[in-house]
Design an enzyme around this catalytic site. Sequence first.
Site, PDB file in Angstrom:
ATOM      1  N   GLU A 158      -7.516   4.523   6.466  1.00 51.36           N
ATOM      2  CA  GLU A 158      -8.119   4.633   7.797  1.00 51.36           C
ATOM      3  C   GLU A 158      -9.093   5.822   7.900  1.00 51.36           C
ATOM      4  O   GLU A 158      -8.845   6.787   8.623  1.00 51.36           O
ATOM      5  CB  GLU A 158      -7.033   4.693   8.865  1.00 51.36           C
ATOM      6  CG  GLU A 158      -6.202   3.409   8.885  1.00 51.36           C
ATOM      7  CD  GLU A 158      -5.297   3.252  10.099  1.00 51.36           C
ATOM      8  OE1 GLU A 158      -5.171   4.208  10.889  1.00 51.36           O
ATOM      9  OE2 GLU A 158      -4.716   2.154  10.249  1.00 51.36           O
ATOM     10  N   GLU A 174      -2.399  -3.367   5.445  1.00 58.61           N
ATOM     11  CA  GLU A 174      -1.361  -2.770   6.303  1.00 58.61           C
ATOM     12  C   GLU A 174      -1.234  -3.516   7.612  1.00 58.61           C
ATOM     13  O   GLU A 174      -2.225  -3.880   8.241  1.00 58.61           O
ATOM     14  CB  GLU A 174      -1.664  -1.293   6.582  1.00 58.61           C
ATOM     15  CG  GLU A 174      -0.526  -0.572   7.296  1.00 58.61           C
ATOM     16  CD  GLU A 174      -0.856   0.885   7.608  1.00 58.61           C
ATOM     17  OE1 GLU A 174      -1.324   1.595   6.690  1.00 58.61           O
ATOM     18  OE2 GLU A 174      -0.662   1.310   8.759  1.00 58.61           O
TER      19      GLU A 174
END
Length: 536
Positions: free
Chosen positions: A274, A379
């Site tokens: 991220e 994820e």
Amino acid sequence: MEFSSPSREECPKPSGRVSIMAGSLTGLLLLQAVSWASGARPCIPKSFGYSSVVCVCNATYCDSFDPPTFPALGTFSRYESTRSGRRMELSMGTIQANHTGTGLLLTLQPEQKFQKVKGFGGAMTDAAALNILALSPPAQNLLLKSYFSEEGIGYNIIRVPMASCDFSIRTYTYADTPDDFQLHNFSLPEEDTKLKIPLIHRALQLAQRPVSLLASPWTSPTWLKTNGAVNGKGSLKGQPGDIYHQTWARYFVKFLDAYAEHKLQFWAVTAENEPSAGLLSGYPFQCLGFTPEHQRDFIARDLGPTLANSTHHNVRLLMLDDQRLLLPHWAKVVLTDPEAAKYVHGIAVHWYLDFLAPAKATLGETHRLFPNTMLFASEACVGSKFWEQSVRLGSWDRGMQYSHSIITNLLYHVVGWTDWNLALNPEGGPNWVRNFVDSPIIVDITKDTFYKQPMFYHLGHFSKFIPEGSQRVGLVASQKNDLDAVALMHPDGSAVVVVLNRSSKDVPLTIKDPAVGFLETISPGYSIHTYLWRRQ
């Protein structure tokens, strides 16, 4: 296909577990129930007041399955899970020569070939490892078998955080000595050597299939960062190509070296977990900010060449590892630069903002622009949003969210789907910033027990029956409907179709395979099925 809204959570009605034939199948096709064979054990159900049940496991008992059954030519296997409590229960049916049904027809189009599948799995975080190892050794073994063995759901992907993340109980990196630009003091802590690495080895020993490891970093050492902290808004000091970026790139190689010393090789690394998180002021846990341009130049000048010139040059590099909302823009920035693109094997995506980012406009458009760069879902978890309860033991809705996401991703060229924590405690942790979430397996150490949630079985409807190398093929519906469905071919040419019904209505259904005939069946409300059959 039309997608229906997920159902409102309701308490389940108890269901009998003797036969798996639904009453509504009468008149369509009597699917022959298959008794639990020697290797298979039924679920011990327990309700916590949500829409379905968990299956209870302890040191002496856990539900299990036989290896996937491909029956004789002319017959098919059907695995069924339902909100009322069935869990991947097997029945057999006969493939018909003629179409007698009047309902929905799903036609297999094997000549339409799409992506080949890499696989399915979850993450061995510090929290997952702590929870698993808090169980007694026999219970630990049954939990690992549930995920990785033929008796379980056959995971073949394990994501491994590089050092700490929010699902750790402390913050650390592998090189916390300030200004150690040569990384002389790089070392793996006990979280790796005593927790994650031994568990990964045990998982590999239990697995019948090759298991691929994927590594992702959350933060660099703080002395490499502009803000000097593991969290908050901050990126690497300096510019790509300088000592800060080169040191961070060599940190990846040192990590791969260290795990190789423990006899673990990685399939892939992501450039950063991220990267957009570290661009946000006040971000609460470990992060490292990159803009698309910064990631492009870091890959082109530092990470790509460093990996390519190391003994780990076969390790794949995945970019993004963030919300698909950032596509296709992020991919355009990185992959239109030939120096960066030559090092990038794939694009990893997270699911958390999918409700803001239609699959067609993000995944579909990215595949259209870069058809040779694989898409990989790295994820997902439920319970992370501020309005969501962290853990809902037995939630069927959360299972449907998983399977709906997996089918949607497969339909838009994604090659694999990775869950987040393999196991958490009843609070949804531990997590050092209390960012508690749900998990397919919840561990209650006070009872030496773990609970397998509907999410576990929804994932299993894919991971157990779609081995690496399977290829998605066309599947066309005869009319608009409320089902989600996807078809694939195994490497040996046999077929698998997964059908999810998120509505309350039973849907009579026929699957047509031009090579063998018609599978007459039904999709009950709030159910998921996997169909397997031989084509030759």
